[in-house]
Design a protein around this motif. Structure first.
Motif, PDB file in Angstrom:
ATOM      1  N   THR A 161       0.834  -1.203   0.000  1.00  0.00           N
ATOM      2  CA  THR A 161       0.000   0.000   0.000  1.00  0.00           C
ATOM      3  C   THR A 161       0.871   1.256   0.000  1.00  0.00           C
ATOM      4  O   THR A 161       0.600   2.228  -0.712  1.00  0.00           O
ATOM      5  N   HIS A 162       1.927   1.239   0.809  1.00  0.00           N
ATOM      6  CA  HIS A 162       2.843   2.379   0.888  1.00  0.00           C
ATOM      7  C   HIS A 162       3.473   2.659  -0.477  1.00  0.00           C
ATOM      8  O   HIS A 162       3.533   3.803  -0.941  1.00  0.00           O
ATOM      9  N   VAL A 215       2.949  10.209  -9.684  1.00  0.00           N
ATOM     10  CA  VAL A 215       2.138  10.436 -10.894  1.00  0.00           C
ATOM     11  C   VAL A 215       1.401  11.767 -10.791  1.00  0.00           C
ATOM     12  O   VAL A 215       1.345  12.552 -11.744  1.00  0.00           O
ATOM     13  N   LEU A 216       0.863  12.039  -9.596  1.00  0.00           N
ATOM     14  CA  LEU A 216       0.119  13.281  -9.383  1.00  0.00           C
ATOM     15  C   LEU A 216       1.011  14.501  -9.585  1.00  0.00           C
ATOM     16  O   LEU A 216       0.650  15.458 -10.285  1.00  0.00           O
ATOM     17  N   TRP A 263       3.807  14.636 -11.251  1.00  0.00           N
ATOM     18  CA  TRP A 263       4.196  14.691 -12.658  1.00  0.00           C
ATOM     19  C   TRP A 263       3.072  15.301 -13.498  1.00  0.00           C
ATOM     20  O   TRP A 263       3.303  16.144 -14.362  1.00  0.00           O
ATOM     21  N   LEU A 272       2.276   1.827  -3.373  1.00  0.00           N
ATOM     22  CA  LEU A 272       1.247   2.310  -4.304  1.00  0.00           C
ATOM     23  C   LEU A 272       0.975   3.791  -4.102  1.00  0.00           C
ATOM     24  O   LEU A 272       0.905   4.562  -5.065  1.00  0.00           O
ATOM     25  N   SER A 273       0.832   4.195  -2.833  1.00  0.00           N
ATOM     26  CA  SER A 273       0.517   5.600  -2.580  1.00  0.00           C
ATOM     27  C   SER A 273       1.688   6.492  -2.985  1.00  0.00           C
ATOM     28  O   SER A 273       1.509   7.595  -3.466  1.00  0.00           O
ATOM     29  N   ARG A 274       2.887   5.998  -2.813  1.00  0.00           N
ATOM     30  CA  ARG A 274       4.055   6.752  -3.226  1.00  0.00           C
ATOM     31  C   ARG A 274       4.062   6.941  -4.750  1.00  0.00           C
ATOM     32  O   ARG A 274       4.312   8.027  -5.264  1.00  0.00           O
ATOM     33  N   ARG A 275       3.713   5.864  -5.437  1.00  0.00           N
ATOM     34  CA  ARG A 275       3.658   5.938  -6.903  1.00  0.00           C
ATOM     35  C   ARG A 275       2.549   6.916  -7.340  1.00  0.00           C
ATOM     36  O   ARG A 275       2.712   7.676  -8.284  1.00  0.00           O
ATOM     37  N   ALA A 276       1.439   6.843  -6.591  1.00  0.00           N
ATOM     38  CA  ALA A 276       0.329   7.746  -6.916  1.00  0.00           C
ATOM     39  C   ALA A 276       0.761   9.207  -6.747  1.00  0.00           C
ATOM     40  O   ALA A 276       0.417  10.073  -7.553  1.00  0.00           O
ATOM     41  N   TRP A 277       1.538   9.490  -5.709  1.00  0.00           N
ATOM     42  CA  TRP A 277       2.033  10.861  -5.483  1.00  0.00           C
ATOM     43  C   TRP A 277       2.947  11.304  -6.614  1.00  0.00           C
ATOM     44  O   TRP A 277       2.841  12.424  -7.118  1.00  0.00           O
TER      45      TRP A 277
END
Ligand code: PPS
Length: 148
Positions: free
Chosen positions: A13-14, A23-24, A26, A16-21
């Motif tokens: 989960t950590h 992407v956001l 970027w 994933l959220s890091r990747r989401a940040w």
């Protein structure tokens, strides 16, 4: 029944959220860059602008022997007329679209009108003349067609 979170799931989960940040961030950066680029394009002068650039015929005016004036033309913004050749300026305008000046700076000799003209010339929306054509004192009989 007690509920315990698995460390593997937490890590996942950590990540994933890091990747989401990432992407956001970027995405937002790209949007900002796009916004800046479109702003830049929209202020670039176009050939269809309503105000003309100066042709080589439009120059500073000098009225009589006692005083003089500088002529400024308020134009379409962007690049200074000094940076574009008169030929290109005319092509952008279309021949025959020469207009009379929108403003004249009038002042006595040694009154500092040249300095005022140079200050105004810095503004991107001002098209300012270069040398003096002496229209009012020497070339008035040539008419407005010559003056344009
Ligand atoms: N802000 C300010 N304060 C005081 N003096 C100033 C200022 N701006 C221009 N000047 C001086 O004005 C002189 C040039 O004026 P003009 O541009 O009207 O000259 S000209 O008639 O076109 O030759 C010229 O003076 P001279 O150097 O004695 O010729 C300039 O130095």
């Amino acid at each position: 029944m007690a509920f315990s979170r698995s460390p593997t799931l937490d890590l996942h989960t950590h990540g994933l959220s890091r990747r989401a940040w990432v992407v956001l961030v970027w995405l937002l950066s790209s949007l900002l860059l796009l916004h800046c680029l479109t702003e830049r394009v929209s202020i670039t002068p176009t050939a269809s602008s309503s105000y003309p650039r100066l042709s080589s015929n439009n120059r500073t005016k000098d009225i009589g022997g006692t005083g003089h004036s500088e002529m400024g033309r308020f134009g379409d913004g962007g690049t200074s007329a000094r940076e574009v050749s008169p030929r290109l300026q005319l092509r952008a305008l279309g021949e025959g679209s020469k207009k009379l000046p929108h403003a004249l700076i009038v002042g006595v000799k040694k009154g500092g009108t040249r300095a005022l003209l140079e200050f105004l010339r810095v503004h991107p929306d001002v098209r300012a003349v270069g040398s003096e054509p002496h229209f009012f004192d020497r070339n008035y009989d040539k008419g407005l067609e010559w003056y344009r």
